[in-house]
Design a protein around this motif. Structure first.
Motif, PDB file in Angstrom:
ATOM      1  N   UNK A  67      -4.910  11.572  -4.334  1.00 36.73           N
ATOM      2  CA  UNK A  67      -5.495   9.826  -3.728  1.00 36.73           C
ATOM      3  C   UNK A  67      -6.127  10.245  -1.583  1.00 36.73           C
TER       4      UNK A  67
ATOM      5  N   UNK B 235      -8.873   8.506  -0.456  1.00 39.40           N
ATOM      6  CA  UNK B 235      -8.617   6.276  -0.237  1.00 39.40           C
ATOM      7  C   UNK B 235      -8.382   5.716   1.101  1.00 39.40           C
ATOM      8  N   UNK B 236      -8.578   4.843   1.448  1.00 39.55           N
ATOM      9  CA  UNK B 236      -8.539   3.765   2.460  1.00 39.55           C
ATOM     10  C   UNK B 236      -8.179   2.658   2.318  1.00 39.55           C
ATOM     11  N   UNK B 237      -6.805   2.366   3.442  1.00 41.62           N
ATOM     12  CA  UNK B 237      -6.937   0.772   3.070  1.00 41.62           C
ATOM     13  C   UNK B 237      -6.910  -0.041   4.121  1.00 41.62           C
ATOM     14  N   UNK B 238      -7.606  -0.963   4.399  1.00 41.91           N
ATOM     15  CA  UNK B 238      -8.018  -1.638   5.656  1.00 41.91           C
ATOM     16  C   UNK B 238      -6.417  -3.108   5.791  1.00 41.91           C
TER      17      UNK B 238
ATOM     18  N   UNK C 162       1.282  -1.076  -0.360  1.00 45.92           N
ATOM     19  CA  UNK C 162       0.125   0.610   0.356  1.00 45.92           C
ATOM     20  C   UNK C 162       0.890   1.081  -0.022  1.00 45.92           C
TER      21      UNK C 162
END
Lengths: 231, 243
Positions: free
Chosen positions: B228, B231-234, B32
């Protein structure tokens, strides 16, 4: 319930090591040369959005877009970050699935998500490659980036993983598609799971099979650790 | 001089994720954040004697640490069990410039440390996670700018995606009260009812929910590309949010 349409378009992403390909030629030139025997065209060369660290060459096929990705920094350690310590294709993107439902099925089956991203408000997930050899990816938005599609239809993909029967059963259940003993059926394209070759132990996408009924294909060719052959 | 140190606001130095599979989570973060993997050191790591292994990476001046237990029983296993087996955000590591003054402020609020001990030649003071939702662990660093993880001189690459970690979110019951308490004890500035600002970083306290178990639930990263933002990353049940 089938979540993936039979006319689904697919994009296989082949990851290439900068050190392996750049040693002989820039990746775009290498890709162009390598796919010539199959009459494929290069659809696009450029930076892989939204990842400024990646260069991409998109090859055009009838039903599949293939991106060859190259880390933008020439450092062997970088390949670990893209899960390409050994050369092989590493992502198979599936259009048309519902990421929320697939994620829920994955969780119920005990399969982790390697990626669980929300990009531009839309969810994108990738299943754990340790199970399937490749990362199956599905997103809310249509992933195909190639603006020009070629004439070569992809009939099948072969992915090397540790337990092909387990992978096929899980992939069928999670993606909501028909599963055979060691394969899943995505309409016109079949994905077969196989054990890694003795000796090299490489996991990942290893073969792309092009429709054997199409004439004019040349001999097998290997690009970025993936062998292209008549199906 | 000592009086000035006692009044200096505390500072966020790094965040810790706990997982049973460190390599998997590190690869998610490298993927990521587009980081080159941090090189592994030869031989056993400094934390293995304490029952866990650790890997570090850096975004801007803030470190992310991923820890994995290697023996049982261990408090990390207890952490997983309390979360139904799930990995998650485990701790926020802070810097104090005066350990005694921090201790006095905690005592004045009737707070007790879960740990108050020397560690690697530094003073370590960890608040009970029930007091603030997650573990806030304080060190009086020597040297002041470059201790655990060597943020200034460690073998880290820079993220092309994010410039800095600018904040975090912690889920805890009674978030407004906890934010006010944290502001007093950490010498932080309170903004709104449940936000504190520590130096130039913010920590939001929110109520737990079905999808947000009590603990460190989000980390905010300043995106290098403005498009960006959002935007999200789990990763490890923590939302890495680009802002």
């Amino acid at each position: 319930m089938t979540l993936i349409r039979h006319d689904i378009s697919r994009r296989a992403v082949l990851a290439a090591s900068a050190s392996a390909l750049a040693a002989a030629a820039p990746v775009s030139q290498a890709a162009t040369r390598a796919h010539q025997p199959f009459g494929l065209r290069v659809a696009r060369i450029g930076l892989a959005a939204p990842s400024p660290g990646l260069h991409t060459t998109s090859l055009a096929l009838r039903n599949v877009a293939v991106d060859v990705l190259t880390p933008g920094f020439d450092d062997s350690a970088a390949n670990e970050a893209f899960h390409v310590a050994s050369l092989a294709g590493h992502v198979v993107m599936l259009d048309g699935g519902d990421p929320n439902r697939i994620a829920a099925r994955a969780e119920a089956a005990g399969v982790r998500l390697f990626r669980d991203h929300t990009i531009g408000g839309k969810r994108l997930i990738q299943l754990d490659p340790a199970v399937f050899g490749v990362r199956f990816e599905t997103a809310r938005h249509r992933m195909t980036t190639a603006s020009v599609l070629g004439d070569a239809p992809v009939a099948g993909l072969v992915a090397a993983c540790d337990d092909p029967e387990h992978a096929a059963a899980l992939a069928g259940a999670i993606l909501g598609v028909r599963a055979g003993r060691k394969a899943i059926d995505l309409g016109a394209c079949r994905i077969t799971f196989t054990r890694p070759e003795a000796g090299n132990g490489v996991r990942g996408l290893r073969e792309v099979h092009l429709d054997a009924s199409k004439a004019g294909y040349g001999p097998d060719v290997t690009l970025a650790g993936v062998t292209w052959r008549r199906g | 001089m000592q009086e000035e140190q006692a009044k200096r606001p505390c500072r966020v130095r790094h965040y810790v994720l706990a997982t049973p599979d460190k390599d998997f989570v590190c690869n998610q973060l490298y993927d990521f954040l587009q980081l080159k993997p941090t090189p592994k050191r030869d031989g056993p790591g400094p934390t293995e004697a304490f029952g866990f292994t650790t890997s570090m990476m850096r975004v801007g001046t803030t470190l992310i640490e991923v820890v994995q237990p290697i023996r049982k029983p261990h408090q990390l296993h207890t952490f997983f069990e309390e979360r139904g087996g799930k990995d998650g955000g485990f701790m926020a590591v802070m810097q104090t410039y005066d350990a005694e003054a921090l201790r006095n402020r905690a005592t004045a609020e009737s707070l007790k440390f879960a740990m108050d001990m020397d560690f690697g030649g530094q003073r370590l003071m960890q608040f009970n996670y029930k007091d603030f939702g997650t573990r806030f662990e304080f060190y009086k660093y020597t040297p002041e700018e470059n201790w655990w993880g060597n943020p200034l001189t460690g073998p880290y690459s820079d993220s092309p995606l994010a410039q800095e970690i600018v904040g975090a979110e912690v889920a805890v019951e009674q978030p407004t009260d906890k934010a006010a308490l944290a502001a007093r004890v950490f010498l932080a500035r309170q903004e709104g009812s449940s936000i504190i600002c520590v130096d130039d970083r913010r920590i939001d306290f929110v109520a737990p929910s079905e999808t947000k178990l009590r603990g460190l639930t989000s980390i905010y990263l300043k995106a290098r590309q403005r498009d960006r933002a959002g935007d999200v990353a789990r990763i490890a049940n923590v939302d890495f949010k680009l802002v």
